[in-house]
Design a protein around this motif. Structure first.
Motif, mmCIF file in Angstrom:
data_model
loop_
_atom_site.group_PDB
_atom_site.id
_atom_site.type_symbol
_atom_site.label_atom_id
_atom_site.label_comp_id
_atom_site.label_asym_id
_atom_site.label_seq_id
_atom_site.Cartn_x
_atom_site.Cartn_y
_atom_site.Cartn_z
ATOM 1 N N ASN A 4 28.747 11.330 -20.805
ATOM 2 C CA ASN A 4 28.072 11.332 -19.514
ATOM 3 C C ASN A 4 27.985 12.789 -19.068
ATOM 4 O O ASN A 4 28.697 13.648 -19.493
ATOM 5 C CB ASN A 4 29.027 10.555 -18.568
ATOM 6 N N ILE A 5 26.963 13.152 -18.338
ATOM 7 C CA ILE A 5 26.763 14.370 -17.706
ATOM 8 C C ILE A 5 27.826 14.482 -16.402
ATOM 9 O O ILE A 5 27.697 13.986 -15.781
ATOM 10 C CB ILE A 5 25.342 14.591 -17.270
ATOM 11 N N LEU A 6 28.592 15.769 -16.721
ATOM 12 C CA LEU A 6 29.500 15.865 -15.703
ATOM 13 C C LEU A 6 29.099 17.066 -14.557
ATOM 14 O O LEU A 6 29.334 16.993 -13.272
ATOM 15 C CB LEU A 6 30.836 16.557 -16.376
ATOM 16 N N ALA A 7 28.250 18.181 -15.235
ATOM 17 C CA ALA A 7 27.654 19.088 -14.455
ATOM 18 C C ALA A 7 26.563 19.819 -14.796
ATOM 19 O O ALA A 7 26.415 19.706 -15.856
ATOM 20 C CB ALA A 7 28.787 19.947 -14.126
ATOM 21 N N ALA A 8 25.744 20.291 -13.835
ATOM 22 C CA ALA A 8 24.569 21.175 -14.558
ATOM 23 C C ALA A 8 24.241 22.193 -13.431
ATOM 24 O O ALA A 8 24.468 21.950 -12.129
ATOM 25 C CB ALA A 8 23.075 20.151 -14.584
ATOM 26 N N ASN A 9 23.988 23.152 -13.857
ATOM 27 C CA ASN A 9 23.816 24.636 -12.900
ATOM 28 C C ASN A 9 22.392 24.348 -12.337
ATOM 29 O O ASN A 9 21.404 23.556 -12.790
ATOM 30 C CB ASN A 9 24.017 25.911 -13.582
ATOM 31 N N GLY A 38 13.819 19.411 -13.694
ATOM 32 C CA GLY A 38 12.997 18.880 -12.913
ATOM 33 C C GLY A 38 13.788 17.664 -12.026
ATOM 34 O O GLY A 38 13.183 17.031 -11.252
ATOM 35 N N TYR A 39 14.979 17.320 -12.446
ATOM 36 C CA TYR A 39 15.802 16.193 -11.651
ATOM 37 C C TYR A 39 16.469 16.837 -10.774
ATOM 38 O O TYR A 39 17.109 18.229 -10.746
ATOM 39 C CB TYR A 39 16.338 15.694 -12.732
ATOM 40 N N SER A 40 17.105 16.204 -9.540
ATOM 41 C CA SER A 40 18.020 16.799 -8.736
ATOM 42 C C SER A 40 19.445 16.540 -9.412
ATOM 43 O O SER A 40 19.459 16.013 -10.532
ATOM 44 C CB SER A 40 17.859 15.627 -7.569
ATOM 45 N N GLU A 41 20.356 17.378 -8.877
ATOM 46 C CA GLU A 41 21.676 17.301 -9.436
ATOM 47 C C GLU A 41 22.410 15.819 -9.595
ATOM 48 O O GLU A 41 22.840 15.461 -10.554
ATOM 49 C CB GLU A 41 22.581 18.119 -8.594
ATOM 50 N N ASN A 42 21.929 15.180 -8.459
ATOM 51 C CA ASN A 42 22.512 13.306 -8.497
ATOM 52 C C ASN A 42 21.712 12.815 -9.554
ATOM 53 O O ASN A 42 22.426 11.812 -10.075
ATOM 54 C CB ASN A 42 22.104 12.788 -7.312
ATOM 55 N N GLU A 43 20.567 12.922 -9.834
ATOM 56 C CA GLU A 43 19.751 12.372 -10.836
ATOM 57 C C GLU A 43 20.280 12.611 -12.068
ATOM 58 O O GLU A 43 20.295 11.758 -13.058
ATOM 59 C CB GLU A 43 18.282 12.610 -10.806
#
Length: 743
Positions: free
Chosen positions: A28-33, A41-46
């Motif tokens: 699962n994706i935990l974080a993205a800068n 092109g996605y929001s952080e929540n997406e």
């Protein structure tokens, strides 16, 4: 200086220009800068709600990456891999992925850190370079990339010098007729392929893979052919089961280093030069390994230096003015191109990106510097290619254009502008179909529509008119460039083929004339051997009868026999005279000229003025056309037809002659009709033979049977024909057809 490792790590994580994504062990994706959010092109929540497989063009790619990462063969080193991501907008984005473990303080693996380097710009520059080179090679059959063609038996048909240069160690085996496998084996023995290993077993394994790829080509692959040389290999199979191979040197692309290897060692791992700079005094606080290696300074030496000491392009005042917007808060990032000076005094071009770090007790700037030497070299190489292309197309005698698929011109060379008499700038934006004659538009449009990804290039010969209205024939080579199945550009090269075409037409005309002359000679021999012998036989018979009667003393029939001899002699004289007239006109070369057809009709009628007056003959019709033909021969043809109409008239009915001329299917059709006695359809062909007479009464219908034969010879000498309209009643109607040249 008061900052913590965590604040530094967080600042680097948030301000790093490369996308960074942190994954949990359960994928699962935990974080993205911020860079990752912008990249995908996605929001952080997406992003946090997505699985990694949703970010790849190939959903199976994450499984392959994970399998390779956990294979254990790399040890503790990060995994570097080329992949293609998929943005929210559906854009495919090539990138270099660096994957490393994320560990807790106790050393336990708690997740994965992915650093992504966007290769779109680099690939775009390289693809544009390859496109320009490919366009140049296709247009002028001079390919700068390596090119080879193998037949259906996998034997080499042709290759260019660039192909041999790429495989320099294999060059002795790259010969016409040699098989692809034999060439590979020679290269293996010569050490051409470093990736093939050094043992016989590894060679055979590599060879099997290479041959399988060659027999069933798919997407382009990258192959190593030297210590620091990488080639993109692209194979295609033609409809005839030939294999076309292109080889492109991508060494420069391969040499581009990864700028981010792992988040935990971001300072040391990225290939970009990374600096921490104190805003107060401009001193360098820290610099990564890439910066130290490139500048040739130790970290201790750099920490004693001011950032201005590295800059060989701008003064301190100019640097202060450039970073002023981020200090004032008007901008978050400033970027500039400059040059850095190494310890040995040498300089290199670089692109510097500077931004302020947040959450620090003192103002600290984070600077990324990228050595753009290779990029500038690629851009300069592309510019040189463009200049070479422009020089070549401007000096060739051909017409060269580039246009959109709908033929809207985007480029024309000076030759085309000179041909049309329209300045280059006024031609751009117009469709080249506007400059084509109307009669060829349908054929030209169908030709362009026939260009497909499988058959993108075809030739066609068509006429166009220059600025003076002169009609010139051009042989066009049209190449449609496709992006997949979508046409994106049309490249056209036209070569003036008028003189060659005219020469071919002259040869064809001379060949036809020679054939006709040979046929006429055969016919002449037949006439001499047959028609001229008939009166001679009669003269001989009557002469022998005169001789016999004279010897016997009989004189009663001598006068009658003598009259027959004289009559046959005169008939023979008329035949010889007619043959002489026929040969003078029938075998003479056509003297082409343009004239109104009515002039030839008028002259032919004037020559028959006496006969027309005696028989009250009249002529009418519409012949308002200008033709190209031999004026004298056309008069003779028409005069013979008019004379026949007067001669073979119906009793007590004045001859009425109608002449008309029309254009039909690019031919000129001349009709001469009369109200005379007509010709039986069964004789529609024989009447055109020499000495062919349908009426035995020479006192009523005189003549030697030469007129219509001569008419046919004249029509044929012009490349045309003459025939009788067998459906015309009453009287006779002759149809003369002349080819387009006569129009």
């Amino acid at each position: 200086m008061k900052y913590t490792a965590d604040s530094l790590l967080e600042a680097l994580y948030e301000t790093l220009p490369d996308p960074v994504v942190v994954l949990g062990l359960n994928r699962n994706i935990l974080a993205a800068n911020s860079a990752a959010i912008s990249f995908f092109g996605y929001s952080e929540n997406e992003l946090l709600e997505m699985r990694p497989s949703q970010l790849y063009t190939d959903p199976e790619e994450p499984n392959r990456v994970r399998e390779e990462f956990f294979s254990g063969s790399r040890g503790e080193r990060p995994l570097h891999r080329r992949v293609t991501f998929l943005s929210k907008k559906g854009e495919a984005k090539p990138a270099e992925l660096t994957l490393n473990s994320l560990k807790s303080d106790s050393g336990e693996a708690v997740g994965l850190v992915t650093v992504i380097r966007d290769l779109s710009d680099v690939m775009a520059v390289e693809q544009e370079k390859l496109f320009a080179e490919g366009l140049l090679t296709e247009a002028f059959e001079s390919i700068s990339e390596g090119f080879a063609l193998f037949d259906d038996a996998d034997r080499l048909v042709v290759c260019n010098e660039a192909y041999r240069n790429i495989y320099a160690l294999s060059a002795p085996a790259i010969k016409k007729g040699e098989t692809y496998e034999a060439i590979l084996r020679f290269g293996l023995a010569a050490g051409q392929y470093p990736s093939a290993g050094t043992t016989q077993a590894s060679h055979e394994a590599w060879l099997r893979t290479a041959m399988a790829t060659h027999r069933n080509p798919g997407e382009p692959i990258i192959d190593k052919v030297g210590p620091d040389r990488w080639i993109q290999v692209e194979e295609r199979i033609t409809k005839n089961n030939y294999r076309v191979g292109m080889r492109t040197d991508v060494s420069a692309l391969r040499r581009i280093k990864s700028e981010a290897e792992r988040l935990g060692h971001i300072i040391e791992g990225v290939s970009q030069e990374v600096y921490l700079i104190c805003l107060k005094n401009g001193k360098i606080i820290n610099a990564n390994k890439a910066a130290r290696d490139n500048l040739q300074y130790s970290l201790a030496e750099l920490c004693e230096m001011n950032a201005r000491d590295l800059n060989a392009e701008y003064s301190g005042t100019e640097i202060a003015n450039m970073i002023a917007p981020i200090i004032s808060g008007d901008a978050k990032v400033v970027t500039s191109d400059t040059r850095h000076r190494r310890k040995d005094g040498s300089v290199y071009p670089c692109r510097v990106r500077v931004e302020m770090m947040d959450d620090t007790t003192e103002s600290v700037m984070l600077a990324f510097a990228e050595d753009i030497t290779e990029r500038l070299e690629i851009e300069r190489a592309l510019e040189r290619k463009q200049q070479e292309f422009e020089t070549l197309v401007q000096n060739l005698p051909d017409i060269i254009t580039r246009s959109r698929p709908d033929t809207t011109l985007t480029y024309v060379n000076a030759n085309y502008a000179e041909f049309t008499g329209i300045p280059v700038e006024k031609m751009l934006g117009r469709k080249f179909l506007e400059f084509a004659p109307d009669e060829i538009l349908e054929e030209l449009t169908a030709h362009l529509e026939s260009l497909t990804p499988e058959n993108p290039i075809r030739t066609i010969e068509q006429p166009i008119c220059n600025k003076d209205g002169e009609r010139r024939w051009y042989l066009w080579s049209n190449l449609m460039v496709f992006d997949g199945t979508t046409p994106v550009e049309l490249v056209s090269v036209g070569r003036d083929n008028t003189e060659s075409r005219n020469a071919q037409e002259r040869i064809a005309t001379q060949s036809r004339e020679l054939t006709l002359r040979n046929e006429a000679l055969e016919q002449f021999g037949s006439i001499v051997s047959h028609d001229l012998k008939a009166p001679l036989r009669q003269i001989r018979v009557f002469s022998e009868m005169i001789k016999e009667d004279s010897a016997a003393g009989k004189t009663d029939d001598l006068a009658n026999y003598s009259a027959h001899v004289v009559e046959r002699a005169r008939a023979m004289e008329r035949m010889i005279s007619s043959l002489f007239s026929y040969s003078q006109l029938a075998y003479r070369s056509v003297g082409w000229s343009r004239f109104p057809l009515r002039d030839a009709v008028s002259e032919a009628w004037k020559n028959l003025a006496m006969q027309a007056e005696e028989t009250a003959a009249e002529i009418s019709g519409n012949v308002d056309l200008t033709v190209s033909a031999d004026f004298d021969l056309m008069i003779q043809l028409l005069q013979n037809l008019f004379a026949n109409a007067i001669k073979y008239r119906r009793k007590e009915v004045p001859p009425q002659i109608q002449v008309s001329a029309v254009l039909r299917n690019e031919e000129i059709e001349i009709a001469v009709a009369d109200n005379g006695i007509g010709i039986d359809p069964k004789h529609a062909e024989v009447v055109f033979d020499v000495f062919e007479r349908l009426h035995s009464d020479e006192h009523r219908y005189d003549g030697a049977g030469i007129g219509l034969a001569l008419c046919r010879r004249i029509a044929q000498s012009h490349g045309g024909s003459i025939a009788i309209d067998t459906n015309f009643r009453p009287g006779t109607r002759f149809i003369i057809r002349l080819p387009p040249k006569a129009v």
